[in-house]
Design a protein around this motif. Structure first.
Motif, PDB file in Angstrom:
ATOM      1  N   TYR A 119      31.410  35.954  75.356  1.00 43.53           N
ATOM      2  CA  TYR A 119      31.837  34.557  75.523  1.00 43.53           C
ATOM      3  C   TYR A 119      31.310  33.699  74.376  1.00 43.53           C
ATOM      4  O   TYR A 119      32.043  32.907  73.764  1.00 43.53           O
ATOM      5  N   LEU A 120      30.021  33.855  74.051  1.00 43.67           N
ATOM      6  CA  LEU A 120      29.409  33.062  72.999  1.00 43.67           C
ATOM      7  C   LEU A 120      29.997  33.372  71.627  1.00 43.67           C
ATOM      8  O   LEU A 120      30.282  32.466  70.842  1.00 43.67           O
ATOM      9  N   VAL A 121      30.162  34.651  71.323  1.00 42.33           N
ATOM     10  CA  VAL A 121      30.686  35.033  70.016  1.00 42.33           C
ATOM     11  C   VAL A 121      32.119  34.529  69.845  1.00 42.33           C
ATOM     12  O   VAL A 121      32.499  34.050  68.768  1.00 42.33           O
ATOM     13  N   THR A 122      32.920  34.615  70.908  1.00 41.24           N
ATOM     14  CA  THR A 122      34.292  34.098  70.837  1.00 41.24           C
ATOM     15  C   THR A 122      34.293  32.611  70.497  1.00 41.24           C
ATOM     16  O   THR A 122      35.038  32.154  69.615  1.00 41.24           O
ATOM     17  N   LEU A 123      33.452  31.826  71.189  1.00 45.45           N
ATOM     18  CA  LEU A 123      33.368  30.393  70.915  1.00 45.45           C
ATOM     19  C   LEU A 123      32.837  30.135  69.504  1.00 45.45           C
ATOM     20  O   LEU A 123      33.349  29.259  68.784  1.00 45.45           O
ATOM     21  N   GLN A 129      33.282  27.184  66.029  1.00 47.79           N
ATOM     22  CA  GLN A 129      32.317  26.815  65.002  1.00 47.79           C
ATOM     23  C   GLN A 129      32.762  27.231  63.604  1.00 47.79           C
ATOM     24  O   GLN A 129      32.557  26.496  62.633  1.00 47.79           O
ATOM     25  N   ARG A 130      33.396  28.389  63.477  1.00 50.87           N
ATOM     26  CA  ARG A 130      33.762  28.907  62.167  1.00 50.87           C
ATOM     27  C   ARG A 130      35.257  28.833  61.870  1.00 50.87           C
ATOM     28  O   ARG A 130      35.695  29.217  60.794  1.00 50.87           O
ATOM     29  N   GLY A 131      36.059  28.399  62.850  1.00 52.88           N
ATOM     30  CA  GLY A 131      37.469  28.144  62.597  1.00 52.88           C
ATOM     31  C   GLY A 131      38.347  29.375  62.496  1.00 52.88           C
ATOM     32  O   GLY A 131      39.429  29.323  61.894  1.00 52.88           O
ATOM     33  N   PHE A 132      37.940  30.493  63.105  1.00 46.68           N
ATOM     34  CA  PHE A 132      38.760  31.701  63.065  1.00 46.68           C
ATOM     35  C   PHE A 132      39.992  31.524  63.960  1.00 46.68           C
ATOM     36  O   PHE A 132      39.924  30.886  65.008  1.00 46.68           O
ATOM     37  N   ALA A 134      39.593  36.402  64.956  1.00 48.35           N
ATOM     38  CA  ALA A 134      38.452  36.621  65.842  1.00 48.35           C
ATOM     39  C   ALA A 134      38.477  38.027  66.422  1.00 48.35           C
ATOM     40  O   ALA A 134      37.437  38.686  66.546  1.00 48.35           O
ATOM     41  N   GLY A 135      39.683  38.502  66.782  1.00 49.78           N
ATOM     42  CA  GLY A 135      39.800  39.862  67.298  1.00 49.78           C
ATOM     43  C   GLY A 135      39.360  40.892  66.281  1.00 49.78           C
ATOM     44  O   GLY A 135      38.640  41.846  66.607  1.00 49.78           O
ATOM     45  N   ILE A 136      39.767  40.701  65.040  1.00 47.89           N
ATOM     46  CA  ILE A 136      39.367  41.632  63.980  1.00 47.89           C
ATOM     47  C   ILE A 136      37.861  41.541  63.739  1.00 47.89           C
ATOM     48  O   ILE A 136      37.198  42.556  63.497  1.00 47.89           O
ATOM     49  N   ALA A 137      37.300  40.327  63.835  1.00 51.20           N
ATOM     50  CA  ALA A 137      35.862  40.154  63.635  1.00 51.20           C
ATOM     51  C   ALA A 137      35.056  40.855  64.713  1.00 51.20           C
ATOM     52  O   ALA A 137      33.881  41.191  64.505  1.00 51.20           O
ATOM     53  N   PHE A 138      35.662  41.090  65.866  1.00 51.40           N
ATOM     54  CA  PHE A 138      34.986  41.795  66.958  1.00 51.40           C
ATOM     55  C   PHE A 138      34.951  43.314  66.729  1.00 51.40           C
ATOM     56  O   PHE A 138      34.205  44.022  67.409  1.00 51.40           O
ATOM     57  N   LEU A 139      35.768  43.822  65.826  1.00 52.36           N
ATOM     58  CA  LEU A 139      35.872  45.273  65.657  1.00 52.36           C
ATOM     59  C   LEU A 139      34.532  45.950  65.339  1.00 52.36           C
ATOM     60  O   LEU A 139      34.223  46.991  65.919  1.00 52.36           O
ATOM     61  N   PRO A 140      33.701  45.401  64.410  1.00 54.86           N
ATOM     62  CA  PRO A 140      32.403  46.059  64.175  1.00 54.86           C
ATOM     63  C   PRO A 140      31.554  46.149  65.437  1.00 54.86           C
ATOM     64  O   PRO A 140      30.875  47.157  65.655  1.00 54.86           O
ATOM     65  N   LEU A 141      31.591  45.098  66.254  1.00 51.45           N
ATOM     66  CA  LEU A 141      30.858  45.132  67.520  1.00 51.45           C
ATOM     67  C   LEU A 141      31.378  46.252  68.409  1.00 51.45           C
ATOM     68  O   LEU A 141      30.608  47.029  68.984  1.00 51.45           O
ATOM     69  N   ALA A 161      25.911  36.527  57.916  1.00 48.98           N
ATOM     70  CA  ALA A 161      25.306  35.759  58.999  1.00 48.98           C
ATOM     71  C   ALA A 161      25.410  36.483  60.344  1.00 48.98           C
ATOM     72  O   ALA A 161      24.403  36.902  60.926  1.00 48.98           O
ATOM     73  N   MET A 162      26.636  36.652  60.845  1.00 48.65           N
ATOM     74  CA  MET A 162      26.819  37.168  62.202  1.00 48.65           C
ATOM     75  C   MET A 162      26.845  38.688  62.293  1.00 48.65           C
ATOM     76  O   MET A 162      26.450  39.261  63.311  1.00 48.65           O
ATOM     77  N   LEU A 163      27.320  39.346  61.243  1.00 43.48           N
ATOM     78  CA  LEU A 163      27.552  40.785  61.337  1.00 43.48           C
ATOM     79  C   LEU A 163      26.296  41.591  61.693  1.00 43.48           C
ATOM     80  O   LEU A 163      26.370  42.478  62.552  1.00 43.48           O
ATOM     81  N   PRO A 164      25.124  41.336  61.082  1.00 42.73           N
ATOM     82  CA  PRO A 164      23.941  42.135  61.449  1.00 42.73           C
ATOM     83  C   PRO A 164      23.613  42.070  62.937  1.00 42.73           C
ATOM     84  O   PRO A 164      23.315  43.096  63.563  1.00 42.73           O
ATOM     85  N   GLY A 165      23.693  40.877  63.517  1.00 39.37           N
ATOM     86  CA  GLY A 165      23.414  40.745  64.945  1.00 39.37           C
ATOM     87  C   GLY A 165      24.435  41.463  65.804  1.00 39.37           C
ATOM     88  O   GLY A 165      24.078  42.080  66.824  1.00 39.37           O
ATOM     89  N   LEU A 166      25.706  41.411  65.401  1.00 39.70           N
ATOM     90  CA  LEU A 166      26.749  42.113  66.147  1.00 39.70           C
ATOM     91  C   LEU A 166      26.530  43.623  66.115  1.00 39.70           C
ATOM     92  O   LEU A 166      26.729  44.309  67.119  1.00 39.70           O
ATOM     93  N   LEU A 167      26.111  44.148  64.944  1.00 40.66           N
ATOM     94  CA  LEU A 167      25.911  45.592  64.818  1.00 40.66           C
ATOM     95  C   LEU A 167      24.763  46.071  65.698  1.00 40.66           C
ATOM     96  O   LEU A 167      24.888  47.067  66.420  1.00 40.66           O
ATOM     97  N   VAL A 168      23.642  45.358  65.646  1.00 44.53           N
ATOM     98  CA  VAL A 168      22.467  45.779  66.424  1.00 44.53           C
ATOM     99  C   VAL A 168      22.734  45.639  67.919  1.00 44.53           C
ATOM    100  O   VAL A 168      22.458  46.557  68.708  1.00 44.53           O
ATOM    101  N   SER A 169      23.265  44.481  68.331  1.00 45.20           N
ATOM    102  CA  SER A 169      23.517  44.279  69.767  1.00 45.20           C
ATOM    103  C   SER A 169      24.600  45.224  70.269  1.00 45.20           C
ATOM    104  O   SER A 169      24.562  45.651  71.428  1.00 45.20           O
ATOM    105  N   GLY A 170      25.568  45.570  69.417  1.00 38.77           N
ATOM    106  CA  GLY A 170      26.627  46.489  69.828  1.00 38.77           C
ATOM    107  C   GLY A 170      26.092  47.868  70.171  1.00 38.77           C
ATOM    108  O   GLY A 170      26.498  48.475  71.169  1.00 38.77           O
ATOM    109  N   ILE A 171      25.162  48.375  69.352  1.00 38.95           N
ATOM    110  CA  ILE A 171      24.564  49.688  69.648  1.00 38.95           C
ATOM    111  C   ILE A 171      23.791  49.621  70.964  1.00 38.95           C
ATOM    112  O   ILE A 171      23.895  50.513  71.819  1.00 38.95           O
ATOM    113  N   GLY A 172      23.010  48.546  71.136  1.00 39.35           N
ATOM    114  CA  GLY A 172      22.291  48.385  72.400  1.00 39.35           C
ATOM    115  C   GLY A 172      23.234  48.282  73.579  1.00 39.35           C
ATOM    116  O   GLY A 172      22.997  48.870  74.636  1.00 39.35           O
ATOM    117  N   HIS A 173      24.324  47.533  73.415  1.00 41.16           N
ATOM    118  CA  HIS A 173      25.340  47.358  74.450  1.00 41.16           C
ATOM    119  C   HIS A 173      25.867  48.709  74.931  1.00 41.16           C
ATOM    120  O   HIS A 173      25.892  49.003  76.133  1.00 41.16           O
TER     121      HIS A 173
END
Length: 477
Positions: free
Chosen positions: A296-300, A305-308, A313-320, A370-382
Motif C-alpha cells: 500500500y505504501l509503495v504504491t502511494l 510522491q514520484r508521479g509514476f 508503478a507496476g513495472i517498478a514493483f517487478l524487482p520486489l 533511493a527505493m530499489l535497495p529497500g525493495l530488494l531487501v524487504s522482498g527477500i524477507g517477504h
C-alpha cells in the motif's frame, strides 16, 4: 533430531502424480494471486467505462476482500468435512462463473456481486489448496519443498497481475476478469486425475456446526467491513463504530457457542496447537508489515510522491516481486538445516531492514538509488516469511484439520493487513508528505521486528512437541 524428523528427511521424492498435483495446486494459487493484483491497475478504466462513483470503485476491491475474509474459516472447515478436492473443484467453478459475470457486467450492481462471488470462491479455494498440499506431501523436506514451490508461484502471480493488468487494460478492463477463465478450466479438468480423492466420512460423522459457522462468518464479515470503513472514513465514522460494536456481540456469541458445542467449528486440537497459534500471529504481523502495508505504501509513494503512471508503478514493483520469489526459494533451502525458528526470525529481520531502508529513501531523488535497495531487501524477507510461517504454522496439525488450520492462518493474515492499513491511514493523514511516508515505513518495520521476536520465542522446540502432542490431540478431538 527426533525419529519423525529423520523419517521425514529420508522420505522419497514425490511421484510424478504428486508433482502434477502440485503443479495444479500452484496454478490455482497463481489464479488467486493474479486476481488479487490484476484488478488494481484496471480500476480507473473500469470506473470511467461504467460511470462508477468513487465509492463504487472502492467497493470493487472491498467487496472481494470482505467476503474473502468472512468465508475463510467456513471454507476451511468445509474442506475438512466434505473433502478438499471436492471443494477445490466447486470453488474453481464458482470462480470461473463469477469472473465471466464480471467480465460482461454492464453496471455497478452486477460487477460488485461478481467481485463478492469471487471473494467467496477464493475463500473456499485457498484453504482447499493448502490442505491438499499438506496432505499430499509428508511433513519434513518434501512438504517444505512443496510449500516453497506453492509460495513461489503465488508470488509470481502477484507480479504478473500488476504488469498484466496494465497490458490487458490497454485493450479492455474486462480482460482482467476474463483472463481467469483458462486457469480455472485447466485446474478443474486436471483435479480428478492428479489430486488425492477425498476421504469418505463415516455415516455417523456429525454435520457441520451451522450456528457456529454463521456466527464466525458474520463476525469476520462485520469486523472486516468496520476496518474497511474506518480506513476510508476514519475511526470515528458511525458505520465503522456500529460494525465494531456488532463484532463484539457476534464474537461473544461465537465463543459461547464454541464452548457449549459438541462439534465446534474450530476443533480443540487446533486451539491446543501452539505452533498454529504462533503461525497465526506471524501471519497477522507479516501482513501488517512487509506485505499489505508495504504494498500500500509503495504504491502511494510511487504514484503520489514520484508521479509514476499505473503501468510504470507496476513495472517498478517487478524487482520486489522477483525478490519475493527468490525469498520463497531461499526459505525452502534453509528450513531443513535451520528450522522454522531461525529461518522465520531472520526473514522478519530482513523485512524490517528493507522497510527501514525505504523509510530513509523517501526524501531522496530517483528510483534505482533511493527505493530499489529497500525493495530488494524487504522482498527477500517477504518471500522467506510467507513460506516459513505456513511450514511452521501447519506442521503440527493433523491432516484431518489442515483446511481449517490454513483458513485460520489466512484469516489472521488478512485481519492483520486490514488493521495495519487502517492504522496507516491515520499515520499518513489526509495529505501525505515525506515525513508521514517515513513514519509509515518505520511503523511497518517496527511491526516486522515484533514478528521476529514472536518467531524466536514461539517456535523453539515445536518439532519435538508435534511428534507426540499433535497425534494425541487428534485422537482426543
Amino acid at each position: 533430531m527426533t525419529v519423525s524428523d529423520r523419517t521425514a528427511q529420508a522420505a522419497p521424492k514425490p511421484s510424478s502424480r504428486a508433482a502434477a498435483g502440485l503443479a495444479t495446486l500452484s496454478a490455482a494459487q497463481f489464479l488467486i494471486a493474479l486476481d488479487f493484483s490484476v484488478i488494481f491497475v484496471a480500476l480507473p478504466s473500469m470506473g470511467a467505462d461504467l460511470a462508477l462513483s468513487e465509492s463504487a470503485v472502492q467497493w470493487v476491491v472491498s467487496a472481494y476482500a470482505v467476503f474473502f475474509a468472512g468465508f475463510l474459516v467456513l471454507g476451511g472447515r468445509a474442506a475438512d468435512r466434505i473433502g478438499a478436492r471436492t471443494l477445490f473443484v466447486a470453488a474453481l467453478l464458482l470462480f470461473g462463473v463469477a469472473s465471466l459475470a464480471g467480465g460482461i457486467a454492464q453496471g455497478a450492481a452486477v460487477l460488485l456481486v461478481a467481485r463478492a462471488a469471487q471473494g467467496v470462491a477464493a475463500a473456499t479455494l485457498q484453504p482447499s489448496i493448502l490442505a491438499l498440499v499438506n496432505t499430499t506431501f509428508e511433513p519434513g523436506p518434501a512438504r517444505t519443498r512443496a510449500l516453497a514451490v506453492w509460495g513461489t508461484v503465488g508470488a509470481s502471480g502477484l507480479a504478473a497481475g500488476v504488469v498484466l493488468g496494465g497490458l490487458l487494460t490497454t485493450v479492455s478492463w474486462r480482460w482482467t476478469f476474463l483472463v481467469n477463465l483458462p486457469f480455472a478450466l485447466v485446474c478443474v479438468l486436471a483435479a480428478p486425475k492428479v489430486l488425492p480423492a477425498p476421504v469418505r466420512l463415516a455415516r455417523t460423522a456429525a454435520p457441520l456446526n451451522v450456528v457456529s459457522a454463521v456466527l464466525c462468518t458474520a463476525t469476520v464479515l462485520v469486523s472486516t467491513l468496520g476496518l474497511t470503513r474506518a480506513s476510508e472514513a476514519g475511526w470515528g465514522d458511525r458505520t465503522a463504530l456500529a460494525c465494531f460494536a456488532a463484532t463484539a456481540v457476534l464474537l461473544a456469541a461465537f465463543l459461547l457457542r464454541e464452548r457449549s458445542s459438541t462439534q465446534p467449528l474450530v476443533a480443540p486440537v487446533l486451539r491446543r496447537t501452539r505452533t498454529l497459534l504462533a503461525g497465526c500471529g506471524a501471519a497477522a504481523l507479516y501482513m501488517a508489515s512487509v506485505a499489505g502495508v508495504e504494498f500500500y505504501l509503495v504504491t502511494l509513494a510511487l504514484q503520489d510522491q514520484r508521479g509514476f503512471t499505473p503501468l510504470q508503478a507496476g513495472i517498478a514493483f517487478l524487482p520486489l516481486a522477483v525478490c519475493i520469489t527468490l525469498g520463497n526459494t531461499v526459505a525452502g533451502r534453509l528450513l531443513t538445516p535451520w528450522g522454522v525458528r531461525r529461518t522465520l526470525s531472520v526473514a522478519f529481520l530482513l523485512g524490517a531492514a528493507g522497510l527501514v531502508l525505504l523509510a530513509l529513501s523517501v526524501g531522496l531523488e530517483g528510483y534505482a538509488a533511493a527505493m530499489l535497495p529497500g525493495l530488494l531487501v524487504s522482498g527477500i524477507g517477504h518471500g522467506m516469511i510467507y513460506t516459513s510461517m505456513f511450514v511452521g504454522g501447519t506442521r503440527d496439525v493433523p491432516d484431518s484439520h489442515q483446511g481449517t488450520a490454513g483458513a485460520l492462518m489466512t484469516t489472521s493474515q488478512y485481519a492483520g493487513g486490514a488493521l495495519g492499513v487502517a492504522v496507516l491511514v491515520l499515520v499518513l493523514g489526509t495529505a501525505p508528505d515525506t515525513g508521514s511516508f517515513a513514519a509509515g515505513f518505520t511503523m511497518a518495520g517496527g511491526i516486522a521486528l515484533v514478528g521476529a521476536v514472536l518467531a524466536w520465542t514461539s517456535f523453539a522446540g515445536g518439532a519435538r512437541q508435534s511428534a507426540t502432542a499433535g497425534t494425541t490431540a487428534e485422537v482426543k478431538a
